[in-house]
Motif scaffolding. Structure first.
Motif, PDB file in Angstrom:
ATOM      1  N   CYS A  14     -13.500   5.864   5.447  1.00 45.76           N
ATOM      2  CA  CYS A  14     -12.240   5.198   5.789  1.00 45.76           C
ATOM      3  C   CYS A  14     -11.582   5.931   6.952  1.00 45.76           C
ATOM      4  O   CYS A  14     -11.329   7.135   6.861  1.00 45.76           O
ATOM      5  CB  CYS A  14     -11.293   5.197   4.595  1.00 45.76           C
ATOM      6  N   CYS A  19       0.797  -1.220   0.000  1.00 49.82           N
ATOM      7  CA  CYS A  19       0.000   0.000   0.000  1.00 49.82           C
ATOM      8  C   CYS A  19       0.832   1.273   0.000  1.00 49.82           C
ATOM      9  O   CYS A  19       0.292   2.343   0.179  1.00 49.82           O
ATOM     10  CB  CYS A  19      -0.917   0.035   1.220  1.00 49.82           C
ATOM     11  N   THR A  47      -4.246  -4.292   9.495  1.00 47.82           N
ATOM     12  CA  THR A  47      -5.066  -5.355   8.913  1.00 47.82           C
ATOM     13  C   THR A  47      -5.926  -5.935  10.029  1.00 47.82           C
ATOM     14  O   THR A  47      -5.555  -6.915  10.663  1.00 47.82           O
ATOM     15  CB  THR A  47      -4.183  -6.457   8.300  1.00 47.82           C
ATOM     16  N   TYR A  69     -11.714  -7.304   8.952  1.00 43.72           N
ATOM     17  CA  TYR A  69     -11.884  -6.629   7.671  1.00 43.72           C
ATOM     18  C   TYR A  69     -12.961  -7.284   6.825  1.00 43.72           C
ATOM     19  O   TYR A  69     -13.083  -8.504   6.788  1.00 43.72           O
ATOM     20  CB  TYR A  69     -10.580  -6.649   6.865  1.00 43.72           C
ATOM     21  N   ASP A  70     -13.740  -6.472   6.185  1.00 46.47           N
ATOM     22  CA  ASP A  70     -14.639  -6.950   5.162  1.00 46.47           C
ATOM     23  C   ASP A  70     -15.754  -7.851   5.678  1.00 46.47           C
ATOM     24  O   ASP A  70     -16.161  -8.783   5.009  1.00 46.47           O
ATOM     25  CB  ASP A  70     -13.835  -7.712   4.096  1.00 46.47           C
ATOM     26  N   ARG A  71     -16.226  -7.586   6.871  1.00 44.05           N
ATOM     27  CA  ARG A  71     -17.444  -8.285   7.276  1.00 44.05           C
ATOM     28  C   ARG A  71     -18.206  -7.408   8.252  1.00 44.05           C
ATOM     29  O   ARG A  71     -17.636  -6.539   8.904  1.00 44.05           O
ATOM     30  CB  ARG A  71     -17.146  -9.651   7.873  1.00 44.05           C
ATOM     31  N   ARG A 111     -14.789  -1.638   5.519  1.00 40.02           N
ATOM     32  CA  ARG A 111     -14.845  -1.754   4.072  1.00 40.02           C
ATOM     33  C   ARG A 111     -13.513  -2.072   3.433  1.00 40.02           C
ATOM     34  O   ARG A 111     -12.480  -1.547   3.807  1.00 40.02           O
ATOM     35  CB  ARG A 111     -15.401  -0.449   3.496  1.00 40.02           C
ATOM     36  N   GLU A 112     -13.589  -2.929   2.449  1.00 40.71           N
ATOM     37  CA  GLU A 112     -12.386  -3.395   1.793  1.00 40.71           C
ATOM     38  C   GLU A 112     -11.625  -2.254   1.115  1.00 40.71           C
ATOM     39  O   GLU A 112     -10.407  -2.250   1.090  1.00 40.71           O
ATOM     40  CB  GLU A 112     -12.761  -4.459   0.766  1.00 40.71           C
ATOM     41  N   GLU A 113     -12.372  -1.292   0.604  1.00 35.82           N
ATOM     42  CA  GLU A 113     -11.688  -0.215  -0.130  1.00 35.82           C
ATOM     43  C   GLU A 113     -10.830   0.659   0.785  1.00 35.82           C
ATOM     44  O   GLU A 113     -10.085   1.501   0.323  1.00 35.82           O
ATOM     45  CB  GLU A 113     -12.687   0.654  -0.896  1.00 35.82           C
ATOM     46  N   CYS A 114     -10.942   0.454   2.112  1.00 39.16           N
ATOM     47  CA  CYS A 114     -10.132   1.243   3.041  1.00 39.16           C
ATOM     48  C   CYS A 114      -8.771   0.602   3.309  1.00 39.16           C
ATOM     49  O   CYS A 114      -7.943   1.187   4.003  1.00 39.16           O
ATOM     50  CB  CYS A 114     -10.876   1.418   4.366  1.00 39.16           C
ATOM     51  N   VAL A 115      -8.540  -0.591   2.799  1.00 38.20           N
ATOM     52  CA  VAL A 115      -7.330  -1.334   3.123  1.00 38.20           C
ATOM     53  C   VAL A 115      -6.068  -0.509   2.866  1.00 38.20           C
ATOM     54  O   VAL A 115      -5.136  -0.519   3.655  1.00 38.20           O
ATOM     55  CB  VAL A 115      -7.280  -2.669   2.350  1.00 38.20           C
TER      56      VAL A 115
END
Ligand SMILES: *[C@@H]1O[C@H](CO)[C@@H](O)[C@H](O)[C@H]1NC(C)=O
Ligand SMILES: *[C@@H]1O[C@H](CO)[C@@H](O)[C@H](O)[C@H]1NC(C)=O
Ligand SMILES: *[C@@H]1O[C@H](CO)[C@@H](O)[C@H](O)[C@H]1NC(C)=O
Ligand SMILES: *[C@@H]1O[C@H](CO)[C@@H](O)[C@H](O)[C@H]1NC(C)=O
Ligand SMILES: *[C@@H]1O[C@H](CO)[C@@H](O)[C@H](O)[C@H]1NC(C)=O
Length: 376
Positions: free
Chosen positions: A193, A84, A101, A105-107, A119-123
């Motif tokens: 985010c 990233c 991480t 994440y993502d749930r 949200r995944e787009e915040c990774v």
């Protein structure tokens, strides 16, 4: 971080193997012409072996460097190697930008009072870690709500008011690690985010007691400190006494409120005028003055900013300095908090003459002139 470090070592090991395999291949391919040009070939192979040797040696140097802890340089390197990495971030800032991480994440997370979806787009949104270091009745609740009105800032309250979380270094570190990994759920959770995550931490909640360890933690994890202190400690003392009184009397329809959201409520709470014990007053002012100045000394080698409550009351734009400090985009910040003590200080103390006499000629004399202006 640890995981990332190990990942890196593995990559290095694989690289070394690949290189030597390539060397073997080159040697195997070249066996036939060896009979025709023996000398040139031997020189070439020798050169190649030397190159590989130098390469392996430099790799091992790098790893040793890590072992012996060239902390800053390594932190920069580690952050750089993450997928990233944002090239706009200057080198000096890299230790302060993180890509947590979370385990979640993502749930959808519903096991807390506030369900939230990470949200995944915040990774790949860089996240800054901060801690608001303050003392009780110094406006940290107010400032925290102001910061939380920013869509990218998540400050999770007075996490260390719970004793077990601060009972030893291990407990404190575990709590902070969870918070900074974005695995802490509170009403501060965001739909946007999160680009800055933190807490408010009172100096007397295990922070000063463990200050050496905490300075190390802040520097190791790249945590930025936001000091929020009061200039006028007499006003703070009035607020402490009034809050303690309300805690016992529950003046607002039988409930105690440390912060209020309406002028009516503020007026009811401000009606109480404490009678202040002279001796207790001097002791308390000395104690809180020392605590604040010790904190500034102890944490001077961390990345920090010092903010005074009175300055923010007078000039809300001071908070833009905090946004700058956290490298957050500027936004108008808002809070529903209403200031409780808004009159001249002598209107909020029952035995003003005593207090006046007690402080005249001491280094706390200037506190007598304190007036609190309305916030908005
Ligand atoms: C640290 O505190 C936690 C929580 O109070 C406790 O469970 C743990 O045993 C303590 N650890 C040590 C090493 O004292
Ligand atoms: C703030 O959140 C928005 C929306 O989720 C995101 O696009 C933006 O990059 C975030 N800002 C920062 C400074 O990371
Ligand atoms: C107390 O309760 C009454 C009736 O529910 C309400 O009208 C009033 O606003 C409340 N006062 C405060 C200070 O909360
Ligand atoms: C308010 O604070 C900002 C940020 O620190 C500063 O630039 C500005 O001069 C202050 N305004 C006044 C009137 O003091
Ligand atoms: C308080 O302010 C008044 C005028 O506003 C001034 O005359 C007095 O010297 C000040 N006292 C202190 C202790 O600062």
């Amino acid at each position: 971080m640890e995981e990332a470090g190990r990942e890196r070592d593995r990559t290095v090991a694989v690289e070394v193997e690949d290189t030597s395999a390539a060397t073997k291949d080159a040697a195997a391919v070249s066996t036939k012409p060896a009979k025709r040009y023996p000398l040139a070939l031997w020189i070439a192979i020798l050169g190649l072996i030397m190159l590989v040797g130098v390469y392996i040696f430099s790799l091992s140097l790098k790893q040793n460097g890590m072992l012996f802890g060239l902390m800053q340089a390594n932190m920069i390197e580690k952050e750089r190697e993450k997928p990233c990495h944002d090239p706009r971030i200057p080198d000096a800032e890299i230790p302060y930008v993180h890509y947590p991480t979370p385990n979640t994440y993502d749930r959808l997370v519903t096991d807390s009072r506030v369900p939230r979806f990470v949200r995944e787009e915040c990774v790949c949104t860089g996240v800054r870690f901060f801690a608001i270091l303050s003392m009780q009745r110094s406006g940290s609740g107010w400032v925290e709500t102001l910061l939380n009105s920013h869509p990218n800032i998540s400050s999770n309250g007075e996490i260390f008011s719970v004793k077990e979380r601060r009972s030893n270094i291990t407990a404190i570190t575990k709590t902070l690690d969870k918070l900074y990994n974005l695995d802490w759920y509170s009403s501060a959770a965001k739909n946007e985010c999160t680009a800055a995550v933190g807490l408010k931490w009172m100096l007397n909640q295990g922070l000063m007691k463990n200050h050496q360890e905490m300075v190390k933690y802040f520097n190791r994890r790249g945590v930025s400190a936001i000091f929020l202190l009061r200039r006028n400690l007499l006003q703070r003392y009035v607020s402490i006494l009034a809050n303690a009184h309300d805690s016992a009397m529950k003046q607002l329809n039988g409930t105690h409120k440390a912060h209020v959201h309406s002028k009516d409520e503020a007026e009811i709470l401000a009606q109480y005028k404490p009678t202040i014990d002279r001796k207790m007053l001097i002791t308390e002012l000395k104690r809180s003055d020392k605590l604040a100045s010790d904190a500034l000394v102890n944490f001077k080698n961390t990345r920090h900013i010092v903010l005074y409550y009175e300055d923010v009351v007078r000039n809300r734009t001071k908070l833009m300095d905090v946004l700058d400090f956290l490298r957050m985009p500027k936004r108008k910040l808002s809070s529903r908090h209403v200031k409780i003590h808004t009159k001249q200080l002598y209107d909020h103390i029952d035995n003003w003459a005593d207090v006046n006499n007690a402080l005249m000629g001491t280094r706390f004399e200037s506190f007598l002139n304190g007036s609190s202006r309305r916030r908005s």
